[in-house]
Enzyme design. Structure first.
Site, PDB file in Angstrom:
ATOM      1  N   GLY A   1     -39.061  61.808 -11.478  1.00 30.92           N
ATOM      2  CA  GLY A   1     -40.089  62.828 -11.470  1.00 30.92           C
ATOM      3  C   GLY A   1     -39.435  64.187 -11.261  1.00 30.92           C
ATOM      4  O   GLY A   1     -38.356  64.264 -10.663  1.00 30.92           O
TER       5      GLY A   1
ATOM      6  N   ASP B   1     -40.913  54.871  -5.128  1.00 35.22           N
ATOM      7  CA  ASP B   1     -42.363  54.817  -5.381  1.00 35.22           C
ATOM      8  C   ASP B   1     -42.604  54.175  -6.751  1.00 35.22           C
ATOM      9  O   ASP B   1     -41.993  53.165  -7.070  1.00 35.22           O
ATOM     10  CB  ASP B   1     -42.974  56.223  -5.236  1.00 35.22           C
ATOM     11  CG  ASP B   1     -42.340  57.250  -6.165  1.00 35.22           C
ATOM     12  OD1 ASP B   1     -41.245  57.000  -6.692  1.00 35.22           O
ATOM     13  OD2 ASP B   1     -42.942  58.322  -6.390  1.00 35.22           O
TER      14      ASP B   1
HETATM   15  C1  LIG Z   1     -27.204  62.165 -10.695  1.00 34.93           C
HETATM   16  C2  LIG Z   1     -28.056  63.110 -11.560  1.00 34.93           C
HETATM   17  C3  LIG Z   1     -29.167  62.337 -12.242  1.00 34.93           C
HETATM   18  C4  LIG Z   1     -27.156  63.713 -12.674  1.00 34.93           C
HETATM   19  O1  LIG Z   1     -26.167  64.535 -12.084  1.00 34.93           O
HETATM   20  P1  LIG Z   1     -25.351  65.561 -13.008  1.00 34.93           P
HETATM   21  O2  LIG Z   1     -24.798  64.814 -14.175  1.00 34.93           O
HETATM   22  O3  LIG Z   1     -24.384  66.252 -12.101  1.00 34.93           O
HETATM   23  O4  LIG Z   1     -26.415  66.597 -13.597  1.00 34.93           O
HETATM   24  P2  LIG Z   1     -27.195  67.742 -12.778  1.00 34.93           P
HETATM   25  O5  LIG Z   1     -27.470  67.320 -11.376  1.00 34.93           O
HETATM   26  O6  LIG Z   1     -26.478  69.057 -12.956  1.00 34.93           O
HETATM   27  O7  LIG Z   1     -28.597  67.749 -13.556  1.00 34.93           O
HETATM   28  C5  LIG Z   1     -28.821  68.505 -14.748  1.00 34.93           C
HETATM   29  C6  LIG Z   1     -30.099  69.300 -14.541  1.00 34.93           C
HETATM   30  O8  LIG Z   1     -31.192  68.391 -14.442  1.00 34.93           O
HETATM   31  C7  LIG Z   1     -31.920  68.679 -13.261  1.00 34.93           C
HETATM   32  N1  LIG Z   1     -32.501  67.445 -12.731  1.00 34.93           N
HETATM   33  C8  LIG Z   1     -31.952  66.233 -12.700  1.00 34.93           C
HETATM   34  N2  LIG Z   1     -32.762  65.346 -12.150  1.00 34.93           N
HETATM   35  C9  LIG Z   1     -33.882  66.007 -11.818  1.00 34.93           C
HETATM   36  C10 LIG Z   1     -35.109  65.631 -11.211  1.00 34.93           C
HETATM   37  N3  LIG Z   1     -35.374  64.388 -10.851  1.00 34.93           N
HETATM   38  N4  LIG Z   1     -36.045  66.587 -11.027  1.00 34.93           N
HETATM   39  C11 LIG Z   1     -35.795  67.873 -11.404  1.00 34.93           C
HETATM   40  N5  LIG Z   1     -34.672  68.273 -11.985  1.00 34.93           N
HETATM   41  C12 LIG Z   1     -33.718  67.364 -12.193  1.00 34.93           C
HETATM   42  C13 LIG Z   1     -30.882  69.231 -12.309  1.00 34.93           C
HETATM   43  O9  LIG Z   1     -31.506  69.978 -11.255  1.00 34.93           O
HETATM   44  C14 LIG Z   1     -30.083  70.093 -13.254  1.00 34.93           C
HETATM   45  O10 LIG Z   1     -30.821  71.271 -13.511  1.00 34.93           O
HETATM   46  P3  LIG Z   1     -30.077  72.737 -13.483  1.00 34.93           P
HETATM   47  O11 LIG Z   1     -29.506  72.881 -12.112  1.00 34.93           O
HETATM   48  O12 LIG Z   1     -31.160  73.724 -13.803  1.00 34.93           O
HETATM   49  O13 LIG Z   1     -28.999  72.633 -14.545  1.00 34.93           O
HETATM   50  C15 LIG Z   1     -28.584  64.255 -10.657  1.00 34.93           C
HETATM   51  O14 LIG Z   1     -29.212  65.227 -11.469  1.00 34.93           O
HETATM   52  C16 LIG Z   1     -29.592  63.783  -9.628  1.00 34.93           C
HETATM   53  O15 LIG Z   1     -29.205  63.255  -8.582  1.00 34.93           O
HETATM   54  N6  LIG Z   1     -30.892  63.965  -9.949  1.00 34.93           N
HETATM   55  C17 LIG Z   1     -31.974  63.543  -9.046  1.00 34.93           C
HETATM   56  C18 LIG Z   1     -32.221  62.094  -9.327  1.00 34.93           C
HETATM   57  C19 LIG Z   1     -33.314  61.588  -8.472  1.00 34.93           C
HETATM   58  O16 LIG Z   1     -33.255  61.664  -7.229  1.00 34.93           O
HETATM   59  N7  LIG Z   1     -34.285  61.005  -9.166  1.00 34.93           N
HETATM   60  C20 LIG Z   1     -35.373  60.310  -8.543  1.00 34.93           C
HETATM   61  C21 LIG Z   1     -36.300  61.304  -8.016  1.00 34.93           C
HETATM   62  S1  LIG Z   1     -37.569  60.636  -7.104  1.00 34.93           S
HETATM   63  C22 LIG Z   1     -38.813  60.604  -8.200  1.00 34.93           C
HETATM   64  O17 LIG Z   1     -38.693  60.194  -9.332  1.00 34.93           O
HETATM   65  C23 LIG Z   1     -40.006  61.153  -7.630  1.00 34.93           C
HETATM   66  C24 LIG Z   1     -40.954  61.569  -8.426  1.00 34.93           C
HETATM   67  C25 LIG Z   1     -42.045  62.283  -7.973  1.00 34.93           C
HETATM   68  C26 LIG Z   1     -43.208  62.244  -8.719  1.00 34.93           C
HETATM   69  C27 LIG Z   1     -44.340  62.936  -8.330  1.00 34.93           C
HETATM   70  C28 LIG Z   1     -44.290  63.705  -7.167  1.00 34.93           C
HETATM   71  O18 LIG Z   1     -45.414  64.424  -6.804  1.00 34.93           O
HETATM   72  C29 LIG Z   1     -43.101  63.759  -6.416  1.00 34.93           C
HETATM   73  C30 LIG Z   1     -41.990  63.056  -6.820  1.00 34.93           C
END
Ligand SMILES: CC(C)(COP(=O)(O)OP(=O)(O)OC[C@H]1O[C@@H](n2cnc3c(N)ncnc32)[C@H](O)[C@@H]1OP(=O)(O)O)[C@@H](O)C(=O)NCCC(=O)NCCSC(=O)/C=C/c1ccc(O)cc1
Length: 398
Positions: free
Chosen positions: A93, A173
């Site tokens: 999400g 969730d």
């Molecule tokens: C390991 C990841 C997936 C990849 O890492 P990376 O390869 O180093 O890439 P980045 O972290 O740089 O991610 C690229 C971009 O995508 C964005 N992003 C990457 N996952 C996300 C993300 N879940 N959200 C919102 N931007 C993101 C991230 O912030 C970034 O944005 P920006 O800084 O603008 O370049 C990393 O992004 C990460 O840990 N993401 C979070 C994953 C996570 O915890 N997911 C489960 C979330 S819990 C869930 O689903 C809850 C849902 C929910 C539903 C309803 C609600 O009311 C409340 C909650």
């Protein structure tokens, strides 16, 4: 009334009408965040926010809801394919947006997103037509909710699956306590849910989260073949995917090879006991996965760990709808910051400031009051709150 805030007013005679009546009409934004394509009797839905790893936004949830409801009624649609553009299927999400909207507005604006997301999960779990999800990249949190409840989940060598919510101050969730608690042993249950362990495609297949493993270079051909089906028959669809799938060995370092240790440690009654049991395993020789699991548990939000353990254990005897209703209650308590600010602190540390150093409150497992955990599972004491209302469905695993 909560329904003034939460935009889904569900027709309890069926899913025929989901009335969208948002006060700010934000449902009209982001029309291209889910691409739709008609190919014969197949409908291809592509999550299209590649820069944000297809993090599920509110407009995406609403568009998927609309599409799925329309396709279910349409006799010209026999099969759905769901996939993501770029290197992710869906990284969960859009927690950054949720955290922002709650911080700037009322907690119910976050609840509105959860409400509609969980209705979408329920519709997928009870869908009358087969859904094939192509998991060719990152699948986390809400991305699992879009795919694992569906009939076919195709992993590839690029798949990275995780339920990382405890490191975000949340809990798995999207009805995860339904499917995690039904995986073999304690692997998919406590281990995956508590530690946020990352699984590859082979591990997903081994534990049953994926139904097939298809090398990514064969995906285009698989899609083209699926686009020719004229039936919703599950056996026929399965036979097609079987033609492209292959058995794939687990890596030697895979935690799945430590199944006995996982069962021994993760069957303990409390999070503290699980942690101690894992630490005992490292006295002689530690496998890498045990070290990573201990590190993850120590870094996760203590209150999230306790909520997660209880939610998954309750999930074993609950139906998917009951799991989603439980999740909705938990989410509302979290959004109201009743006992802890951990979700917002986790979003800050992981997605906003990216220091990866959240300050949890309470800061350790022994400071988490069991009565506080109980409260998360109870009704929300707020005049503008109501339990998640699920539409009446006709599938078997209600
Ligand atoms: C390991 C990841 C997936 C990849 O890492 P990376 O390869 O180093 O890439 P980045 O972290 O740089 O991610 C690229 C971009 O995508 C964005 N992003 C990457 N996952 C996300 C993300 N879940 N959200 C919102 N931007 C993101 C991230 O912030 C970034 O944005 P920006 O800084 O603008 O370049 C990393 O992004 C990460 O840990 N993401 C979070 C994953 C996570 O915890 N997911 C489960 C979330 S819990 C869930 O689903 C809850 C849902 C929910 C539903 C309803 C609600 O009311 C409340 C909650």
């Amino acid at each position: 009334m909560v329904t003034d805030h939460l935009i889904s007013l569900l027709d309890r005679e069926g899913v025929s009408e989901i009335v969208m009546a948002s006060s700010d009409d934000s449902t009209n934004d982001g029309a291209d965040q889910v691409l739709t394509e008609e190919r014969g009797y197949t409908r291809l839905l592509t999550l299209n926010r590649p820069r944000q790893l297809n993090a599920l936004s509110f407009p995406m949830i609403m568009q998927l809801l609309n599409n799925l409801i329309a396709y279910e009624k349409d006799p010209e649609v026999k099969l759905l394919i769901l996939k993501g553009r770029g290197r992710a299927f869906c990284a969960g999400g859009d927690v950054a947006a949720i955290s922002r909207s709650v911080t700037e507005g009322h907690w119910t604006s976050g609840a509105q997103i959860f409400w509609n997301e969980f209705i979408l999960n329920y519709i997928i779990a009870t869908y009358s037509k087969p859904q094939v999800s192509i998991l060719n990249g990152i699948v986390m949190g809400g991305g699992a909710g879009l795919s694992i409840h569906g009939r076919f989940r195709v992993a590839t060598e690029k798949t990275v699956f995780a339920m990382p919510e405890t490191s975000l101050g949340l809990f798995p969730d999207i009805g995860a306590s339904y499917f995690l608690s039904r995986l073999p042993g304690f692997f998919g249950r406590e281990y995956v849910g508590l530690t946020g362990a990352r699984l590859d495609g082979a591990e997903m297949l081994a534990c049953g989260l994926a139904t097939h493993f298809v090398p990514s270079m064969k995906l285009t051909l698989l899609e083209e073949t699926l686009a020719k089906v004229e039936t919703s028959d599950h056996f026929a669809i399965c036979a097609i995917i079987d033609q492209f799938s292959r058995r794939v060995p687990l890596k030697e370092s895979s935690a799945f090879n430590g199944f006995d240790v996982i069962n021994k440690c993760f069957s303990k009654e409390t999070v503290e006991e699980i942690l101690s049991a894992l630490e005992l395993e490292t006295v002689d020789a530690a496998n890498e996965w045990i070290v990573v699991a201990i590190r993850s548990l120590k870094k996760a939000s203590p209150i999230s760990l306790k909520i997660t353990l209880r939610a998954i254990r309750e999930g074993r005897v609950q139906r998917v709808g009951q799991c989603l209703m439980k999740d909705y209650r938990l989410c509302c308590h979290i959004l109201r910051k009743e006992a802890s600010n951990d979700f917002f602190e986790g979003c800050r540390a992981i997605l906003v400031d990216k220091d990866r150093n959240p300050k949890w409150d309470p800061c350790s497992l022994d400071l988490v009051d069991v009565k506080v955990v109980d409260r998360y599972f109870s009704e929300v004491d707020d005049a503008c709150w109501e339990d998640l209302k699920l539409p009446v469905r006709h599938a078997s695993k209600l």
